[in-house]
Design a protein around this motif. Structure first.
Motif, mmCIF file in Angstrom:
data_model
loop_
_atom_site.group_PDB
_atom_site.id
_atom_site.type_symbol
_atom_site.label_atom_id
_atom_site.label_comp_id
_atom_site.label_asym_id
_atom_site.label_seq_id
_atom_site.Cartn_x
_atom_site.Cartn_y
_atom_site.Cartn_z
ATOM 1 N N GLU A 215 -5.382 0.371 -1.494
ATOM 2 C CA GLU A 215 -4.662 0.675 -2.725
ATOM 3 C C GLU A 215 -5.482 1.595 -3.626
ATOM 4 N N LYS B 203 -5.257 5.114 -2.243
ATOM 5 C CA LYS B 203 -3.954 5.708 -2.542
ATOM 6 C C LYS B 203 -3.882 6.138 -4.009
ATOM 7 N N SER B 204 -4.436 5.299 -4.892
ATOM 8 C CA SER B 204 -4.437 5.624 -6.319
ATOM 9 C C SER B 204 -5.262 6.874 -6.584
ATOM 10 N N GLN C 46 -3.360 9.927 -5.365
ATOM 11 C CA GLN C 46 -2.303 10.319 -6.278
ATOM 12 C C GLN C 46 -2.869 11.029 -7.503
ATOM 13 N N VAL D 45 10.261 11.303 -6.626
ATOM 14 C CA VAL D 45 10.083 10.021 -5.939
ATOM 15 C C VAL D 45 8.866 10.094 -5.023
ATOM 16 N N ASN E 215 6.389 11.967 -5.435
ATOM 17 C CA ASN E 215 5.213 12.075 -6.308
ATOM 18 C C ASN E 215 4.984 10.816 -7.146
ATOM 19 N N LYS E 216 5.775 9.768 -6.822
ATOM 20 C CA LYS E 216 5.627 8.452 -7.462
ATOM 21 C C LYS E 216 5.876 8.470 -8.970
ATOM 22 N N LYS E 217 6.735 9.390 -9.409
ATOM 23 C CA LYS E 217 7.114 9.453 -10.824
ATOM 24 C C LYS E 217 8.458 8.767 -11.069
ATOM 25 N N SER F 168 11.586 6.022 -9.011
ATOM 26 C CA SER F 168 11.772 5.043 -7.945
ATOM 27 C C SER F 168 12.885 5.470 -6.992
#
Length: 286
Positions: A5, A8-9, A12, A123, A125-127, A129
């Motif tokens: 995790e 991944k953080s 990003q 989505v 780009n995790k901005k 859902s």
């Protein structure tokens, strides 16, 4: 937080940093991959932030405006019928097919196939859902289809009244679109979605209205010339046949529109949004 995790953080954060550093140049040089991607993500997020009613109305407007492509397709088909071979007419249609797309895209109305990859990027780009993406797609598709139904009713009535085309022309066009095996329609729709997603990317890369018109004409003319299935134009073409001819059934229409929508979405998401985004990510990771 686990090591995976944490990685991944950090990944990003690196992606966001690289996108932030991608500044659009005002010079005549071409935009970089990062600049285009950044612009696409920003534009996609702006759509997410719009009021739902605004999105629905803009989508409905796109469904109506795309009907002008159908109006020209039917008029040209009727005008040339008996003067030119039918297979030649179907190729010549590619010269008028782009008109509705030019109106929709330059007019900033929301067209599902042109927005598919654009709305997927935030989505990835995790901005945003996945749920918000599906909700937005639902609004856009609903608006596009309803607009298509309304313009189809109008054109099926006004065409014969103006004597610019007849109901036999409407039937022939609808049968031409649907007279394929289900697998063929689905794969054709994937290719069409791929091209429309690429069009969105190319428009973001362009810097003038004229170049955007040329790009829209080029991509959508290719769609028409080779006969790829576009869900929103196809919706007008097939629904017009449904309400005016017994040759098109409600079951046939529903199968077509489901295959076309799913294929277009898959083409835009996988071959444009996902591949373009992952190419940038791997470049950042070095």
């Amino acid at each position: 937080m686990s090591a995976e995790e944490t990685n991944k953080s950090e990944e990003q954060k690196n992606i966001d940093k690289e996108l932030k550093n991608s500044e659009t140049s005002e010079l005549t040089t071409a935009k970089s991959h990062g600049e285009i991607l950044k612009q696409q993500i920003i534009e996609g997020q702006e759509t997410y932030d719009k009021n739902s009613v605004s999105i629905l109305l803009s989508s409905l407007t796109a469904g109506l405006e795309i009907g002008f492509s159908y109006l020209l397709i039917s008029t040209l088909f009727y005008f040339l019928h008996g003067k030119v071979e039918e297979d030649t007419i179907l190729k010549l249609i590619s010269f008028v097919y782009p008109v509705g797309f030019i109106m929709v895209i330059l007019g900033q109305s929301i067209l599902f196939t042109e927005q598919t990859s654009l709305l997927t990027l935030p989505v990835l780009n995790k901005k945003r859902s996945l749920g918000s993406l599906l909700r937005l797609w639902g609004l856009v598709i609903s608006g596009n289809l309803i607009g298509g139904y309304l313009i189809a009713f109008l054109l099926v009535w006004i065409g014969p009244q103006l004597e610019i085309f007849d109901l036999k022309t409407v039937e022939k066009i609808a049968l031409h679109v649907t007279n394929y095996d289900k697998t063929i329609i689905f794969v054709s729709a994937i290719l069409a979605g791929w091209l429309m997603g690429l069009l969105s990317w190319l428009i973001a890369a362009s810097k003038s209205t004229l170049s955007r018109i040329v790009l829209i004409f080029m991509i959508t003319a290719v769609l028409s010339f080779v006969g790829l299935h576009h869900s929103i134009v196809g919706n007008v073409e097939v629904f017009a046949g449904l309400i005016s001819s017994p040759a098109i059934t409600i079951g046939g229409y529903l199968i077509f529109i489901c295959l076309a929508l799913f294929g277009n979405a898959l083409g835009g998401v996988v071959f444009v949004a996902l591949l373009k985004y992952r190419a940038f990510v791997y470049d950042v990771k070095g």
